[in-house]
Each structure stands twice: as C-alpha cells, then as structure tokens.
Design an enzyme around this catalytic site. Structure first.
Site, mmCIF file in Angstrom:
data_model
loop_
_atom_site.group_PDB
_atom_site.id
_atom_site.type_symbol
_atom_site.label_atom_id
_atom_site.label_comp_id
_atom_site.label_asym_id
_atom_site.label_seq_id
_atom_site.Cartn_x
_atom_site.Cartn_y
_atom_site.Cartn_z
ATOM 1 N N GLY A 10 -3.518 34.264 -15.951
ATOM 2 C CA GLY A 10 -4.817 33.979 -16.921
ATOM 3 C C GLY A 10 -5.365 35.242 -17.123
ATOM 4 N N GLY A 13 -8.052 35.683 -20.152
ATOM 5 C CA GLY A 13 -9.218 34.769 -20.374
ATOM 6 C C GLY A 13 -10.394 35.610 -20.010
ATOM 7 C CD GLN A 14 -16.638 34.561 -19.323
ATOM 8 O OE1 GLN A 14 -16.527 33.325 -18.850
ATOM 9 N NE2 GLN A 14 -17.872 35.058 -19.573
ATOM 10 C CG ASP A 36 -3.362 34.040 -20.651
ATOM 11 O OD1 ASP A 36 -4.165 34.127 -19.977
ATOM 12 O OD2 ASP A 36 -3.244 32.907 -21.439
ATOM 13 N NE ARG A 38 -6.041 32.705 -24.152
ATOM 14 C CZ ARG A 38 -7.238 32.990 -24.465
ATOM 15 N NH1 ARG A 38 -7.654 33.526 -25.080
ATOM 16 N NH2 ARG A 38 -8.132 32.391 -23.351
ATOM 17 C CG ASP A 54 3.337 26.689 -18.248
ATOM 18 O OD1 ASP A 54 2.366 26.827 -17.554
ATOM 19 O OD2 ASP A 54 3.769 25.599 -18.521
ATOM 20 C CE1 TYR A 144 -13.209 25.174 -13.201
ATOM 21 C CE2 TYR A 144 -15.653 24.846 -12.555
ATOM 22 C CZ TYR A 144 -14.461 25.645 -12.582
ATOM 23 O OH TYR A 144 -14.674 27.144 -12.586
ATOM 24 C CE LYS A 148 -12.084 26.686 -10.092
ATOM 25 N NZ LYS A 148 -10.939 27.697 -10.242
#
Ligand SMILES: NC(=O)c1ccc[n+]([C@@H]2O[C@H](COP(=O)([O-])OP(=O)(O)OC[C@H]3O[C@@H](n4cnc5c(N)ncnc54)[C@H](O)[C@@H]3O)[C@@H](O)[C@H]2O)c1
Length: 319
Positions: A10, A13-14, A36, A38, A54, A144, A148
C-alpha cells in the site's frame, strides 16, 4: 539496522509514500521494497525497488517475501471509512483478508516484525467522546471500524498464539500534502487547503462544530517508526495503541487558514460522512503510548497550518 529488509504494502497511498521514503532514509533505499496494486508512483521513483502486487493473492505475496528476503512487513493497503460505507463487503474482504495473509506469512517465515494500522474508527457512539481511553466500550458502527476492531484482535491473537511481533497504532485523521487522501471521513482537512489555495473558498462535507482527532503526517510517520523501534518488552498493548495529535473542527481549521489567506471563505453542506464523524470520539487519551514508548506529538493546529501552507505554496501554481 541494515540487516532488515522491509516490504511496504500500500506504498502508493497517503501514508505509504511518506512512510516508504522515511524507511528508505533510515534503512537504505535498496532495503525497503514498495508494493501496491498501482503500477508505479512518481514520488517513490529512483529511491528504491517498487513491485506491483495484489495483497489478496497470498501465494504471490508469499513468493515476493521469500524471493526478496523480506524480514518486516508494513501493511497499509485498506479501504477507508467513507469508501467502505459505499461497498461494505469489499471493505470487509480487503481489510480482513490482507491482514490474515500477512500474519500467516509472518508466522510461517518467522518475520521479525509486522506493522498494521488501526484507526480511531474502532470507537462508536457508545465510547466516551472526550479523551477516549485506550480500554473502553468499543462498539463501531461503520464497516471500516468493524474491520479495524476485528483486525486488532487478529494481531493480538497471532502475537499470543504464534509469537508474531505485530504492532499497531489507532491513527486519527491524517493531514498531509505529498500524497492525496484515499476516501476517509477526515479528508476534508486536506481538501480545505487545496481549495483555499486554488479557489479561496471551500464547501465542507461536515458541520462547522464537528470536532475530530487529527494528526499531521510527520507526527504519524514518527509515531509509527518510534513504535516499531521500541524494545518489544516495553509494549503492553498488542491490539492497537491510541495516539493523539490535535483535535479541531472545520470552523477552527478555517480560522487558522484565514491567518494566511484573509479572504478565505468556508461554507457547509454536510453529507453521509457527518453521521460517520458523529459516531467517533472528539479527542483521544494516549497515556499508554506515552508511558510505554514515549509518544509525544509535535504539531498543534497553528504549526500544522503554517507548515501545510508553506509546502503547498511552494509546490502548486497559484491562481
Ligand atoms: N489516512 C488516514 O487518515 C488514516 C487514518 C486512520 C487509519 N488509516 C489506515 O492507514 C492505512 C493506510 O491508509 P492510507 O490513508 O494511506 O490509505 P490510501 O487509500 O491512501 O492507500 C492505500 C493504498 O493501498 C493500495 N491497495 C489497495 N488495495 C490493494 C491490494 N489489494 N493490494 C495492494 N495494494 C492495495 C491502494 O492502491 C493505495 O495506494 C490503512 O490501513 C488505513 O485504514 C489511515
């Protein structure tokens, strides 16, 4: 430090971009593999290896871990709160299965450490609103938050049952300028800066007085690395640590931005994210993180706003 080989899943990501860059600075670029869904990331280019992967494909992930001699995994791939409400089963599947895939591989390959972030979204309407404690009523109402909370207990389970050294932080909403946010309820606190820069006005999807726990990205990255560097014997929480940064409302951040742009105007058009925000605490008690591994935030609202404004100003063309 350089004996460790880290996989960040990941990484585009941010959080992933900034965490990968900081880990590469600390451990050496070649020792931190960014991964990622992407294909690539402009901001990570030329600082270290990048693989398209993935996390749901456990076999391929396992092959990568063995092939690259990975010793630590940071798992950041997830579907966030607002996007999760649009597709609950996708959010549950990705958020749970990615974690189980990583924990199984960590157990089988005897990885030295795993990092997996939780969120203040574990708390629900029945949790205390102010200074929400580490141990309290936890009844999340978003998919979500449910994912978590379940994930926290999987981390605890793999630690107790198999000795996997997995560590976690319940991040508040994160504010950053390098990489855009990925569909959370606190994204307004990033969007507001871009809209102020470009349009000098912003329509907020939360009400003016909606207080939420937030944190500036440099504090979030530092908290993550400090937790991961702490001697395992000092850690008393193996679900996930509360950490606190700042608490503010849309009205307050708008006032802070006005200090830099007096003509800035904010208006309010609350949508479905208002209900999500209202289910969460307004501030967090992080005494346990402070006691166990010395956590202390550095950025208050004024310092954060000044830093964001300065950095966005130098990066974006102005109107
Ligand atoms: N950003 C916040 O404010 C915040 C707050 C609390 C907790 N967190 C948690 O921190 C973690 C990272 O959050 P973020 O804001 O960087 O999220 P993000 O959405 O910006 O990034 C997630 C990344 O994961 C990648 N990804 C998605 N599915 C994947 C898959 N199947 N395989 C590999 N990669 C995949 C995406 O392409 C994306 O680059 C998440 O676990 C999130 O729940 C974030």
């Amino acid at each position: 430090m350089s004996k460790e080989k880290i996989l960040v899943i990941g990484a585009s990501g941010q959080i992933g971009v900034e965490l990968t860059l900081e880990l590469r600075r600390l451990y050496g670029g070649a020792n931190v593999v960014a991964a990622d869904l992407r294909e690539e990331n402009e901001l990570l280019k030329s600082t270290g290896p990048y693989v398209s992967l993935d996390v749901m494909n456990r076999e391929m992930l396992h092959v990568q871990v063995i092939r690259q001699n990975i010793t630590q995994i940071y798992l950041l791939a997830a579907i966030l709160s607002a996007t999760g409400e649009k597709n609950p089963s996708l959010a549950w599947n990705l958020n749970m299965q990615s974690l189980l895939n990583v924990l199984e591989i960590a157990k089988d390959e005897k990885l030295t450490k795993v990092y997996w972030p939780s969120s203040i979204a574990v708390f629900g309407p029945s949790s205390p609103k102010q200074n929400c404690p580490q141990h309290t009523v936890i009844e999340p109402v978003t998919v979500y938050g449910i994912s978590k909370f379940a994930g926290e207990f999987w981390c605890n389970y793999y630690h107790r049952r198999y000795g996997v050294d997995v560590r976690s932080i319940r991040y508040p909403g994160l504010i950053s300028y390098k990489s855009s946010p990925g569909g959370g309820t606190t994204d307004y606190a990033v969007e507001i800066f871009y809209q102020a820069m470009n349009e000098k006005k912003y329509t907020c999807f939360l009400k003016a007085e909606t207080y939420l726990p937030m944190m500036y990205m440099p504090d979030a990255i530092r908290s993550t690395i400090e937790l991961m560097e702490t001697d395992a014997t000092k850690l008393t929480v193996r679900t996930s640590y509360n950490v606190s940064g700042i608490s503010f409302s849309p009205k307050e951040i708008a006032l802070a931005i006005k200090q830099h742009l007096p003509e800035f105007k904010i208006s309010y058009k609350p949508d479905y994210r208002q209900a999500i925000a209202e289910s969460w605490p307004q501030s967090i008690d992080d005494t346990q993180a402070r006691n166990d591994w010395g956590w202390k935030p550095e950025y208050d609202l004024e310092k954060l706003t000044t830093d964001m404004w300065k950095n966005l100003h130098s990066a974006l063309p102005q109107k």
